[in-house]
Design a protein around this motif. Structure first.
Motif, mmCIF file in Angstrom:
data_model
loop_
_atom_site.group_PDB
_atom_site.id
_atom_site.type_symbol
_atom_site.label_atom_id
_atom_site.label_comp_id
_atom_site.label_asym_id
_atom_site.label_seq_id
_atom_site.Cartn_x
_atom_site.Cartn_y
_atom_site.Cartn_z
ATOM 1 N N TRP A 180 37.006 37.529 35.336
ATOM 2 C CA TRP A 180 37.910 36.675 36.113
ATOM 3 C C TRP A 180 38.020 35.285 35.501
ATOM 4 O O TRP A 180 38.920 34.516 35.828
ATOM 5 N N THR A 203 33.866 43.571 39.442
ATOM 6 C CA THR A 203 33.915 44.736 40.328
ATOM 7 C C THR A 203 33.137 45.923 39.746
ATOM 8 O O THR A 203 33.214 47.026 40.269
ATOM 9 N N TYR A 220 32.815 33.372 44.766
ATOM 10 C CA TYR A 220 32.341 33.907 43.489
ATOM 11 C C TYR A 220 31.650 32.820 42.674
ATOM 12 O O TYR A 220 31.901 31.624 42.865
ATOM 13 N N TRP A 226 38.853 32.134 42.517
ATOM 14 C CA TRP A 226 37.736 32.938 43.039
ATOM 15 C C TRP A 226 36.483 32.097 43.236
ATOM 16 O O TRP A 226 35.644 32.404 44.077
ATOM 17 N N TRP A 283 33.425 40.175 50.728
ATOM 18 C CA TRP A 283 32.448 40.876 49.893
ATOM 19 C C TRP A 283 31.466 39.874 49.289
ATOM 20 O O TRP A 283 30.251 40.052 49.333
ATOM 21 N N SER A 327 39.372 40.584 51.584
ATOM 22 C CA SER A 327 38.268 41.534 51.487
ATOM 23 C C SER A 327 37.353 41.187 50.316
ATOM 24 O O SER A 327 36.141 41.308 50.410
ATOM 25 N N LYS A 328 37.934 40.686 49.220
ATOM 26 C CA LYS A 328 37.092 40.278 48.086
ATOM 27 C C LYS A 328 36.257 39.051 48.459
ATOM 28 O O LYS A 328 35.109 38.901 48.052
ATOM 29 N N GLU A 329 36.853 38.165 49.258
ATOM 30 C CA GLU A 329 36.174 36.959 49.721
ATOM 31 C C GLU A 329 35.000 37.342 50.623
ATOM 32 O O GLU A 329 33.893 36.814 50.494
#
Ligand SMILES: Nc1nc2c(c(=O)[nH]1)N[C@H]1C(S)=C(S)[C@@H](COP(=O)(O)O)O[C@H]1N2
Ligand SMILES: [Mo]
Length: 214
Positions: free
Chosen positions: A176, A95, A201, A196, A14, A10-12
C-alpha cells in the motif's frame, strides 16, 4: 454507503480489531524469502479504492515539489527522457499475499532525487495519486536501490488496473506504500499520514516485522 465505502470501513475495522493488545505474531514458513504471515500467489491481484482513473499519456504529469532545490513537473516525454532503470523484486500485500520476481522498468527514485535535490531538512515524503489516494514514507526508505517509478511490468506496459501510466514500487514495505496512478510527490520536514495510515494501518509497514497495524 456504497460498496466502496463499505470496503474502506471493513478494512479500517480489521486494523482496529488487531492493533495493540495482542502481541505481534512473527513466524516463518520455512522459507526465508516469504515474510511472516504471508502466502505466495502466482497471479497478480488488483487492490485499490475502486476508482481506477483513466489518464491519457498526453494529459499525464508528475509534479515533484516541497523541500527540494529544483521542483519539476514531468510530462510523459520528460519522464521517458530520464535514464531508465530495471529491477526485479518481490511484492507483499498487507492482505497476506506475496508475488515473487516482478520485473519493473522505469525511473529509479535515486535518479528522481538527483534531479530535484531534496533540501537537508527534507525527511519525509507524501505521495498523491489521481484517485485522491495518498501514502507517506520516510525519505530514507525511498533511498533504497530497489525503489522506483515504474511504467512496465514483466516487459509490458503497466495496465490501468495496476496503476498505469506510472506507479511507485517500494519492495521493502507493504504494497500500500506504492502509490498507483501517481500524480505528485512532496518532500517535507514533517510526516503527514496517508489514506490507510490514518485508518489504522502501520506508518512504517515493514513486512519482515509483521508490522501491519498502527
Ligand atoms: N492510487 C492508489 N494506489 C494504491 C492503492 C489505491 O487504492 N490507490 N492501493 C494500495 C494497496 S492497498 C495495494 S495492496 C497496492 C495494490 O497494487 P495492485 O492492485 O497492483 O496489486 O496498491 C496500493 N496503491
Ligand atoms: Mo493493500
Amino acid at each position: 454507503m456504497d460498496q466502496n465505502d463499505r470496503f474502506i470501513k471493513s478494512k479500517e475495522n480489521w486494523a482496529k480489531a488487531r492493533r495493540g493488545g495482542e502481541e505481534r505474531e512473527v513466524f516463518y514458513e520455512g522459507d526465508d524469502r516469504l515474510p511472516p504471515g504471508q502466502h505466495l500467489v502466482e497471479t497478480w491481484p488488483v487492490l485499490d479504492l475502486g476508482q481506477k482513473p483513466d489518464i491519457p499519456l498526453s494529459e499525464w504529469t508528475l509534479t515533484i515539489e516541497g523541500a527540494v532545490t529544483t521542483p519539476v513537473t514531468w510530462t510523459w516525454t520528460d519522464f521517458l527522457a530520464q535514464p531508465q532503470f530495471k529491477d526485479v523484486s518481490d511484492f507483499h500485500c498487507v492482505t497476506s499475499w506475496s508475488r515473487y520476481d516482478n520485473e519493473w522498468e522505469g525511473v529509479s527514485f535515486k535518479q528522481l532525487m538527483a534531479v530535484v535535490q531534496p533540501l537537508p531538512s527534507a525527511k519525509f515524503i507524501l505521495f498523491q495519486s489521481y484517485d485522491d489516494y495518498t501514502t507517506n514514507l520516510p525519505l530514507d526508505a525511498c533511498q533504497a536501490d530497489d525503489v522506483l517509478l515504474t511504467y512496465k511490468w514483466n516487459g509490458r506496459p503497466l495496465t490501468k488496473e495496476h496503476g498505469g501510466p506510472v506507479r511507485m514500487i517500494v519492495p521493502k514495505r507493504y504494497a500500500w506504500k506504492g502509490a498507483k496512478w501517481i500524480k505528485a510527490i512532496t518532500f517535507s520536514e514533517h510526516d503527514e499520514k496517508g489514506f490507510w495510515e490514518v485508518r489504522g494501518y502501520s506508518n512504517s509497514a515493514l513486512p519482515w516485522q509483521n508490522d501491519r497495524y498502527g
